[in-house]
Design a protein around this motif. Structure first.
Motif, short mmCIF file in Angstrom:
data_model
loop_
_atom_site.label_atom_id
_atom_site.label_comp_id
_atom_site.label_asym_id
_atom_site.label_seq_id
_atom_site.Cartn_x
_atom_site.Cartn_y
_atom_site.Cartn_z
N ILE A 185 0.82 -1.22 0.00
CA ILE A 185 0.00 0.00 0.00
C ILE A 185 0.85 1.27 0.00
O ILE A 185 0.58 2.21 -0.74
CB ILE A 185 -0.95 0.00 1.21
CG1 ILE A 185 -1.86 -1.25 1.17
CG2 ILE A 185 -1.81 1.26 1.23
CD1 ILE A 185 -2.71 -1.44 2.41
N LEU A 186 1.89 1.29 0.85
CA LEU A 186 2.72 2.49 0.99
C LEU A 186 4.00 2.44 0.16
O LEU A 186 4.72 3.42 0.09
CB LEU A 186 3.10 2.70 2.46
CG LEU A 186 1.96 3.00 3.43
CD1 LEU A 186 2.50 3.10 4.85
CD2 LEU A 186 1.24 4.28 3.04
N LYS A 187 4.28 1.26 -0.39
CA LYS A 187 5.53 1.04 -1.14
C LYS A 187 6.76 1.24 -0.25
O LYS A 187 7.83 1.61 -0.72
CB LYS A 187 5.62 1.99 -2.35
CG LYS A 187 4.40 2.00 -3.25
CD LYS A 187 4.05 0.61 -3.77
CE LYS A 187 2.80 0.64 -4.64
NZ LYS A 187 2.38 -0.73 -5.07
N GLU A 188 6.57 0.98 1.07
CA GLU A 188 7.70 1.02 2.00
C GLU A 188 8.22 -0.41 2.15
O GLU A 188 7.49 -1.32 2.55
CB GLU A 188 7.26 1.57 3.36
CG GLU A 188 6.85 3.03 3.29
CD GLU A 188 6.38 3.57 4.65
OE1 GLU A 188 6.41 2.80 5.64
OE2 GLU A 188 6.00 4.75 4.72
N LYS A 189 9.48 -0.61 1.86
CA LYS A 189 10.05 -1.95 1.77
C LYS A 189 10.11 -2.63 3.14
O LYS A 189 10.49 -2.04 4.14
CB LYS A 189 11.46 -1.86 1.19
CG LYS A 189 12.10 -3.23 0.94
CD LYS A 189 13.47 -3.07 0.30
CE LYS A 189 14.11 -4.44 0.07
NZ LYS A 189 15.47 -4.31 -0.53
N THR A 190 9.73 -3.91 3.17
CA THR A 190 9.87 -4.75 4.36
C THR A 190 11.13 -5.59 4.21
O THR A 190 11.26 -6.34 3.25
CB THR A 190 8.65 -5.66 4.56
OG1 THR A 190 7.48 -4.86 4.69
CG2 THR A 190 8.82 -6.53 5.79
N LYS A 191 12.06 -5.45 5.16
CA LYS A 191 13.36 -6.10 5.05
C LYS A 191 13.34 -7.50 5.66
O LYS A 191 12.38 -7.90 6.33
CB LYS A 191 14.41 -5.23 5.74
CG LYS A 191 14.51 -3.83 5.16
CD LYS A 191 15.47 -2.96 5.96
CE LYS A 191 15.51 -1.54 5.41
NZ LYS A 191 16.39 -0.66 6.21
N THR A 192 14.44 -8.23 5.43
CA THR A 192 14.56 -9.59 5.97
C THR A 192 14.42 -9.59 7.49
O THR A 192 13.77 -10.46 8.07
CB THR A 192 15.92 -10.20 5.57
OG1 THR A 192 16.03 -10.21 4.15
CG2 THR A 192 16.04 -11.63 6.10
N ALA A 193 15.05 -8.61 8.13
CA ALA A 193 14.96 -8.51 9.59
C ALA A 193 13.52 -8.32 10.05
O ALA A 193 13.14 -8.77 11.13
CB ALA A 193 15.84 -7.37 10.10
N ASP A 194 12.72 -7.64 9.23
CA ASP A 194 11.30 -7.46 9.56
C ASP A 194 10.59 -8.81 9.61
O ASP A 194 9.80 -9.08 10.52
CB ASP A 194 10.60 -6.57 8.52
CG ASP A 194 11.14 -5.15 8.51
OD1 ASP A 194 11.44 -4.64 9.59
OD2 ASP A 194 11.26 -4.57 7.42
N TRP A 195 10.88 -9.66 8.62
CA TRP A 195 10.23 -10.96 8.56
C TRP A 195 10.65 -11.86 9.72
O TRP A 195 9.84 -12.65 10.22
CB TRP A 195 10.53 -11.63 7.22
CG TRP A 195 9.92 -10.91 6.07
CD1 TRP A 195 10.58 -10.28 5.06
CD2 TRP A 195 8.52 -10.71 5.80
NE1 TRP A 195 9.69 -9.70 4.19
CE2 TRP A 195 8.42 -9.95 4.62
CE3 TRP A 195 7.35 -11.09 6.46
CZ2 TRP A 195 7.20 -9.57 4.07
CZ3 TRP A 195 6.14 -10.72 5.91
CH2 TRP A 195 6.06 -9.97 4.74
N ILE A 196 11.88 -11.72 10.17
CA ILE A 196 12.34 -12.48 11.33
C ILE A 196 11.57 -12.04 12.58
O ILE A 196 11.09 -12.86 13.36
CB ILE A 196 13.86 -12.30 11.54
CG1 ILE A 196 14.63 -12.92 10.38
CG2 ILE A 196 14.30 -12.94 12.87
CD1 ILE A 196 16.12 -12.65 10.41
#
Length: 280
Positions: A105-116
């Motif tokens: 929606i915002l085109k703000e990237k979710t990083k690998t650390a976010d998924w962890i």
């Protein structure tokens, strides 16, 4: 306004929000009636602040209002069907959903650390289901999770209006909540304790807090806006325990610690490092 003032506003907001569990438990009303009652007062307070609301009826403004309605109604309901700790800690799974939806929606990237961090948070949330698995408590837990999803989407669509007037979406959401729940109010008891609780919910806990939040959100990132007020889920159960002796189960407490720790460590550490580097 600079970013430091915005962060201060978020801290004050979190303290005011943390009174929600205590005040909701204080009011012996139907959850929808509570949500409507406090939204009526909150809407009047916001209208006095805004004076001339800008209802442009844009897609983002309407969606933010709808998800605000979902957040406040579901949160009040969750507090009536499970512990205040369960309700607030599960609502604070919202950063998980922000990280999931923000890229879309915002085109703000979710990083690998976010998924962890998300994986640990989801694991922590599953632990809530090991405590007191009676129908009422289970229903409250599911509603609290839904409140977290709605809260995340509210934040995202508020953030999309950072160059407009996001507080108008909150005002519109309060009006919607008030209209939906108004018929439920007339059958409730208007004894002093209930009226006092509704007034405090509408003014201090909801109205003033969301005015501050709507101002601050224009100067911080979406994840900052939902992570800086992390003091709320810490204080919320403390107020309720001191007033009513209500405490979370051991599994829920462990799950809450995992949820808060995962999202806090993931997003607070980079913010601290960035601030340190900019001050060098």
């Amino acid at each position: 306004m600079n970013r430091k003032i915005a962060i201060l506003f978020l801290i004050i907001t979190a303290i005011l929000w943390s009174l929600g569990g205590l005040l909701i438990k204080l009011v012996n009303w139907n959850p929808i009636a509570i949500a409507a009652g406090r939204s009526i007062i909150s809407a009047l307070l916001m209208l006095a602040y805004v004076r001339k609301p800008k209802f442009n009826w844009s897609r983002d403004q309407i969606l933010a209002a709808l998800f605000y309605f979902g957040t406040v109604t579901l949160f009040v309901t969750a507090n009536k069907f499970t512990t205040a700790a369960n309700a607030i800690l599960l609502q604070y799974g919202a950063p998980v959903y922000v990280a999931i939806f923000a890229p879309l929606i915002l085109k703000e990237k979710t990083k690998t650390a976010d998924w962890i961090a998300i994986a640990f948070a989801l694991f922590g949330m599953t632990l809530f289901f090991f405590d007191e698995l009676e129908v009422k408590n289970l229903f409250g837990i599911v509603i609290a999770v839904a409140s977290g999803v709605s809260f995340a989407l509210y934040i995202i669509f508020m953030r999309k209006q950072k160059d407009a007037s996001p507080i108008d979406s909150t005002l519109l959401g309060n009006i919607l909540t008030a209209l939906v729940g108004l018929p439920f109010i007339f059958s409730q008891s208007f004894e002093f304790q209930n009226v006092l609780g509704i007034v405090l919910l509408g003014t201090v806990q909801l109205g003033l807090s969301y005015i501050l939040y709507s101002i601050a959100i224009k100067y911080v990132e979406a994840l900052e806006a939902i992570l800086i007020p992390i003091i709320e889920p810490i204080l919320n159960p403390i107020w309720v325990f001191l007033a009513f002796g209500e405490k979370p189960g051991s599994w829920a407490l462990l799950g809450g610690i995992i949820v808060l720790s995962s999202v806090t460590l993931r997003y607070s550490v980079p913010l601290l490092v960035r601030n340190f580097n900019t001050t060098k």
